[in-house]
Design a protein around this motif. Structure first.
Motif, PDB file in Angstrom:
ATOM      1  N   TYR A 356       0.828  -1.205   0.000  1.00  0.00           N
ATOM      2  CA  TYR A 356       0.000   0.000   0.000  1.00  0.00           C
ATOM      3  C   TYR A 356       0.868   1.264   0.000  1.00  0.00           C
ATOM      4  N   LEU A 357       2.008   1.218   0.680  1.00  0.00           N
ATOM      5  CA  LEU A 357       2.913   2.374   0.677  1.00  0.00           C
ATOM      6  C   LEU A 357       3.438   2.641  -0.728  1.00  0.00           C
ATOM      7  N   GLU A 358       3.845   1.586  -1.418  1.00  0.00           N
ATOM      8  CA  GLU A 358       4.342   1.758  -2.780  1.00  0.00           C
ATOM      9  C   GLU A 358       3.247   2.301  -3.693  1.00  0.00           C
ATOM     10  N   GLN A 359       2.032   1.804  -3.519  1.00  0.00           N
ATOM     11  CA  GLN A 359       0.916   2.288  -4.336  1.00  0.00           C
ATOM     12  C   GLN A 359       0.668   3.774  -4.080  1.00  0.00           C
ATOM     13  N   ALA A 360       0.688   4.180  -2.809  1.00  0.00           N
ATOM     14  CA  ALA A 360       0.457   5.580  -2.477  1.00  0.00           C
ATOM     15  C   ALA A 360       1.562   6.473  -3.044  1.00  0.00           C
ATOM     16  N   LYS A 361       2.806   5.995  -2.988  1.00  0.00           N
ATOM     17  CA  LYS A 361       3.919   6.800  -3.478  1.00  0.00           C
ATOM     18  C   LYS A 361       3.887   6.930  -4.998  1.00  0.00           C
ATOM     19  N   VAL A 362       3.561   5.847  -5.670  1.00  0.00           N
ATOM     20  CA  VAL A 362       3.574   5.866  -7.143  1.00  0.00           C
ATOM     21  C   VAL A 362       2.377   6.632  -7.692  1.00  0.00           C
ATOM     22  N   GLU A 363       1.184   6.364  -7.133  1.00  0.00           N
ATOM     23  CA  GLU A 363      -0.035   6.964  -7.679  1.00  0.00           C
ATOM     24  C   GLU A 363      -0.343   8.340  -7.091  1.00  0.00           C
ATOM     25  N   ARG A 364       0.401   8.737  -6.035  1.00  0.00           N
ATOM     26  CA  ARG A 364       0.152  10.018  -5.361  1.00  0.00           C
ATOM     27  C   ARG A 364      -1.315  10.132  -4.930  1.00  0.00           C
ATOM     28  N   ARG A 365      -1.834   9.025  -4.412  1.00  0.00           N
ATOM     29  CA  ARG A 365      -3.255   8.973  -4.061  1.00  0.00           C
ATOM     30  C   ARG A 365      -3.403   8.225  -2.737  1.00  0.00           C
ATOM     31  N   ALA A 366      -4.274   8.773  -1.862  1.00  0.00           N
ATOM     32  CA  ALA A 366      -4.486   8.151  -0.561  1.00  0.00           C
ATOM     33  C   ALA A 366      -5.173   6.799  -0.717  1.00  0.00           C
ATOM     34  N   THR A 367      -4.807   5.898   0.170  1.00  0.00           N
ATOM     35  CA  THR A 367      -5.383   4.558   0.169  1.00  0.00           C
ATOM     36  C   THR A 367      -5.992   4.275   1.538  1.00  0.00           C
ATOM     37  N   ARG A 368      -7.193   3.695   1.515  1.00  0.00           N
ATOM     38  CA  ARG A 368      -7.864   3.321   2.755  1.00  0.00           C
ATOM     39  C   ARG A 368      -7.930   1.803   2.845  1.00  0.00           C
ATOM     40  N   ILE A 369      -7.488   1.273   3.989  1.00  0.00           N
ATOM     41  CA  ILE A 369      -7.512  -0.176   4.222  1.00  0.00           C
ATOM     42  C   ILE A 369      -8.547  -0.444   5.315  1.00  0.00           C
ATOM     43  N   PRO A 370      -9.735  -0.879   4.938  1.00  0.00           N
ATOM     44  CA  PRO A 370     -10.791  -1.074   5.946  1.00  0.00           C
ATOM     45  C   PRO A 370     -10.722  -2.453   6.593  1.00  0.00           C
ATOM     46  N   ASP A 371     -11.401  -2.579   7.716  1.00  0.00           N
ATOM     47  CA  ASP A 371     -11.646  -3.866   8.367  1.00  0.00           C
ATOM     48  C   ASP A 371     -10.371  -4.680   8.577  1.00  0.00           C
ATOM     49  N   VAL A 372      -9.376  -4.056   9.204  1.00  0.00           N
ATOM     50  CA  VAL A 372      -8.131  -4.753   9.527  1.00  0.00           C
ATOM     51  C   VAL A 372      -8.274  -5.344  10.931  1.00  0.00           C
ATOM     52  N   LYS A 373      -8.224  -6.641  11.005  1.00  0.00           N
ATOM     53  CA  LYS A 373      -8.395  -7.340  12.278  1.00  0.00           C
ATOM     54  C   LYS A 373      -7.033  -7.566  12.923  1.00  0.00           C
ATOM     55  N   TRP A 374      -6.972  -7.316  14.258  1.00  0.00           N
ATOM     56  CA  TRP A 374      -5.711  -7.518  14.985  1.00  0.00           C
ATOM     57  C   TRP A 374      -6.009  -8.256  16.280  1.00  0.00           C
ATOM     58  N   GLN A 375      -5.540  -9.491  16.327  1.00  0.00           N
ATOM     59  CA  GLN A 375      -5.715 -10.302  17.526  1.00  0.00           C
ATOM     60  C   GLN A 375      -4.414 -10.283  18.318  1.00  0.00           C
ATOM     61  N   ARG A 376      -4.327  -9.414  19.304  1.00  0.00           N
ATOM     62  CA  ARG A 376      -3.129  -9.326  20.129  1.00  0.00           C
ATOM     63  C   ARG A 376      -3.178 -10.379  21.232  1.00  0.00           C
ATOM     64  N   GLN A 377      -2.011 -10.909  21.569  1.00  0.00           N
ATOM     65  CA  GLN A 377      -1.928 -11.953  22.584  1.00  0.00           C
ATOM     66  C   GLN A 377      -2.345 -11.392  23.940  1.00  0.00           C
ATOM     67  N   GLY A 378      -3.284 -12.089  24.562  1.00  0.00           N
ATOM     68  CA  GLY A 378      -3.739 -11.666  25.878  1.00  0.00           C
ATOM     69  C   GLY A 378      -4.669 -10.481  25.864  1.00  0.00           C
ATOM     70  N   ALA A 379      -5.155 -10.087  24.690  1.00  0.00           N
ATOM     71  CA  ALA A 379      -6.053  -8.927  24.601  1.00  0.00           C
ATOM     72  C   ALA A 379      -7.209  -9.270  23.676  1.00  0.00           C
ATOM     73  N   GLU A 380      -8.261  -8.457  23.754  1.00  0.00           N
ATOM     74  CA  GLU A 380      -9.411  -8.666  22.892  1.00  0.00           C
ATOM     75  C   GLU A 380      -9.068  -8.300  21.447  1.00  0.00           C
ATOM     76  N   THR A 381      -9.842  -8.853  20.526  1.00  0.00           N
ATOM     77  CA  THR A 381      -9.631  -8.560  19.117  1.00  0.00           C
ATOM     78  C   THR A 381      -9.952  -7.093  18.825  1.00  0.00           C
ATOM     79  N   GLY A 382      -9.035  -6.446  18.111  1.00  0.00           N
ATOM     80  CA  GLY A 382      -9.248  -5.059  17.732  1.00  0.00           C
ATOM     81  C   GLY A 382      -9.424  -4.920  16.238  1.00  0.00           C
ATOM     82  N   TRP A 383     -10.049  -3.820  15.827  1.00  0.00           N
ATOM     83  CA  TRP A 383     -10.279  -3.549  14.405  1.00  0.00           C
ATOM     84  C   TRP A 383      -9.762  -2.140  14.086  1.00  0.00           C
ATOM     85  N   PHE A 384      -9.086  -2.020  12.942  1.00  0.00           N
ATOM     86  CA  PHE A 384      -8.546  -0.731  12.523  1.00  0.00           C
ATOM     87  C   PHE A 384      -8.999  -0.411  11.105  1.00  0.00           C
TER      88      PHE A 384
END
Length: 613
Positions: A356-384
């Motif tokens: 996504y960084l390369e895409q943003a740099k080449v296309e000069r356009r913002a990128t949105r990455i929705p619904d990123v799930k993060w399961q941290r050890q010992g913690a509840e599942t988070g979404w970014f």
């Protein structure tokens, strides 16, 4: 019933697309359905509806299904002839068409566990040398399978996996550690792994060499066209596309010209994307005057205190700024400023950022990455929800990239509740509606039952007539088979008689008779030879005459045999001193002629041997 099955299968595909982010709706239905049924049989489920309930209940079965659908078959230098063409023709041409310091961008799409990407790295390192390789080469290796990408990042393989690597390359680019082979770390840094779905994700742009082997063949025709359009856009002018042996581009000759159709290597046709300039990022941020130092301090404090996690990197992927929230969430600190982003865990967890960084740099356009799930050890599942924003100056020059991590866990939970409630309401409404429809259709079904019974009676009568006809045909076929069997039995008796007659004829010849083929192997050995030399026919047949332990010296016989092969009409004779099977010395006359087959060709030599004194 088949229509119901198809709809249930499509519902299963939509569920995987909408809730898991894997879109298989563009895959060929026959092969896709076969793989899903294979997994269902392994897990013990009979219908798509039942299997969908299982997937909705937990994620473990989904992982097994995903691994079954994605057949990650790959190897180092798979199809060696095609890779030899890449090494001898494609890479030298690509380097010759670019400046000595120009960067080279390579994309391995559908890289699985990484063997293909590291094969490219070895060939490019061979062509450029290690130093130029590290300075000029970037290899983007993408796949939709996170587990395969995790294996690829480790870059270690067992002995069987590296069997196809030439020994000199294996010694030069791998280290043997604990029974496994690890790709060299200094060259490994040029390979960037990331998740990318060819069907729906934006392609990597300005690629000089794009390798996408045996991936398109799983997609239907429409999806193939869409993916090929993305691959065409991804290629730089004069870029090269390397496909698998099972794939063709005959319907896209206006976009790609073959360099080697046999090896499925094509070149982007000039004019498609030819007007785009080459990417050359700037290396620094704006420099402000000293009179703005107070304002800069306020900005820095505001950035540090922002409640949203944010990281800023330069155009060279060096971490320039980290706010307090990012340090808290991702375990970073001020010591990480100045490090390369790819050396930090946040570059690939909770999501692979580098593509996504390369895409943003080449296309000069913002990128949105929705619904990123993060399961941290010992913690509840988070979404970014992650926003990747290029930082450009007034002339569209790249200064860096801002990465913002919005924590949408609470919003996601609320949305899930709303969706769940809405589904329950829809299900209740559908049940009421279906009950009414069932009552209306019951009467129609009862009426149609009588018609079906009448039709069934007619079909049974017709079936009885067909069975009688089939019985007559089978009886006729049985008679024909009896006749064929009798003819075969008679032919077998004739062949046995002919074989017995031939054997009697050969054994009736008074002189010893031997027939050898062109390899000097004994084909015929009659009874007179058995009496003369003491060896039975079953001991000599198939053995070279020169290897038989008999008292016949062959020095004078070999020339006669050789002459029989050369001159079919020649007949030679000699008398030699020999020792018979009883150990008695004897003078033996040997007559040699050519042994011809039915068509007149010489297939061997015939020897007649007789004691003359």
């Amino acid at each position: 019933m088949e229509g119901t099955t198809d709809e249930a299968f499509e519902a299963l595909l939509r569920y995987m697309r909408d809730t898991r982010g894997f879109d298989f709706t563009g895959y060929k239905r026959a092969s896709l359905m076969r793989r899903v049924r294979h997994r269902m049989d392994q897990a013990g489920y009979g219908t798509f509806e039942e299997y969908l309930d299982v997937l909705q209940a937990g994620s473990d079965e989904f992982a097994a299904l995903f691994n079954t659908i994605l057949i990650n078959v790959t190897a180092f230098f798979r199809d060696p002839e095609a890779w030899e063409f890449v090494s001898a023709e494609v890479i030298p041409r690509m380097l010759a068409e670019r400046g000595p310091d120009d960067p080279i961008r390579v994309w391995s799409a559908g890289c699985a566990s990484g063997q293909e990407a590291y094969s490219l790295a070895m060939l490019l390192a061979e062509a450029l040398g290690p130093d130029a390789f590290r300075q000029r080469i970037k290899i983007y290796a993408t796949d939709v399978d996170e587990e395969a990408l995790a294996d690829a990042r480790v870059a270690t393989y067992d002995a069987k996996a590296v069997e196809s690597v030439p020994p000199e390359l294996l010694a030069r680019y791998f280290e043997h550690v604990n029974g496994r082979y690890a790709f060299h770390k200094d060259l490994r840094r040029a390979v960037i792994f990331g998740r990318n779905d060819l069907v729906k994700d934006a392609p990597i742009s300005r690629v000089d060499l794009l390798v996408c082997r045996n991936t398109l063949m799983y997609l239907n025709a429409e999806t193939q066209r869409n993916v090929l359009s993305r691959l065409h856009f991804a290629l730089a002018p004069q870029g090269t596309l390397f496909l698998g042996h099972a794939e063709m581009l005959l319907s896209h000759s206006d976009r790609f010209a073959p360099l080697s159709l046999k090896n499925r290597i094509f070149r982007k046709v000039a004019g498609g994307q030819g007007g785009v300039d080459r990417y050359d990022p700037a290396a620094a941020f704006y420099e402000h005057g000293a009179d703005l130092s107070g304002l800069m301090t306020v900005r820095d404090l505001a950035f540090r205190a922002s409640p949203v996690a944010q990281i800023v990197i330069t155009g060279e992927d060096t971490v320039a700024m980290i706010n307090q929230q990012a340090e808290s969430v991702f375990g970073l600190s001020a010591r990480d400023i100045g490090r390369l982003l790819r050396d930090l865990e946040v570059s690939y967890r909770p999501v692979e950022l580098r593509a996504y960084l390369e895409q943003a740099k080449v296309e000069r356009r913002a990128t949105r990455i929705p619904d990123v799930k993060w399961q941290r050890q010992g913690a509840e599942t988070g979404w970014f929800e992650i926003h990747v924003n290029p930082l450009v100056d007034a002339e569209n020059g790249l200064l860096g990239v801002s990465i913002v991590f919005f924590d949408v866990t609470a919003t996601r939970a609320l949305l899930d509740k709303v969706v769940h409630t809405n589904r329950q309401l829809e299900a209740a409404y559908e049940e009421l509606q279906s009950t009414n429809e069932e009552l209306e259709t019951t009467n129609e079904e009862l009426q149609s039952t009588v018609e079906e019974l009448e039709t069934t009676n007619e079909e049974l009568q017709s079936t009885n007539e067909e069975l009688e006809t089939m019985n007559e045909e089978l009886q006729a076929t049985n008679d024909e088979l009896h006749a064929i069997n009798d003819a075969l039995r008679e032919r077998s008796v004739e062949l046995d008689d002919a074989k017995n007659f031939l054997g009697s004829l050969i054994n009736s010849v008074r002189p010893g008779m031997v027939v050898v083929d062109r390899e000097m192997r004994v084909v015929v050995w009659n009874r007179a030879c058995e009496d003369l030399w003491g060896l039975r026919a079953d001991e000599t047949t198939g053995t070279r005459l020169t290897e038989l332990d008999i008292g016949l010296p062959l020095d004078g016989v070999r020339p006669l045999i050789g002459n029989a092969f050369v001159d079919p009409d020649a007949s030679g004779e000699t008398v030699v001193d020999a020792v018979t099977r009883r150990g008695r010395a004897a003078r033996v006359r040997v007559v040699c002629t050519s042994f011809r087959s039915a068509d007149g060709t010489v297939g061997g030599a015939l020897l007649l041997m007789e004691v003359v004194g």
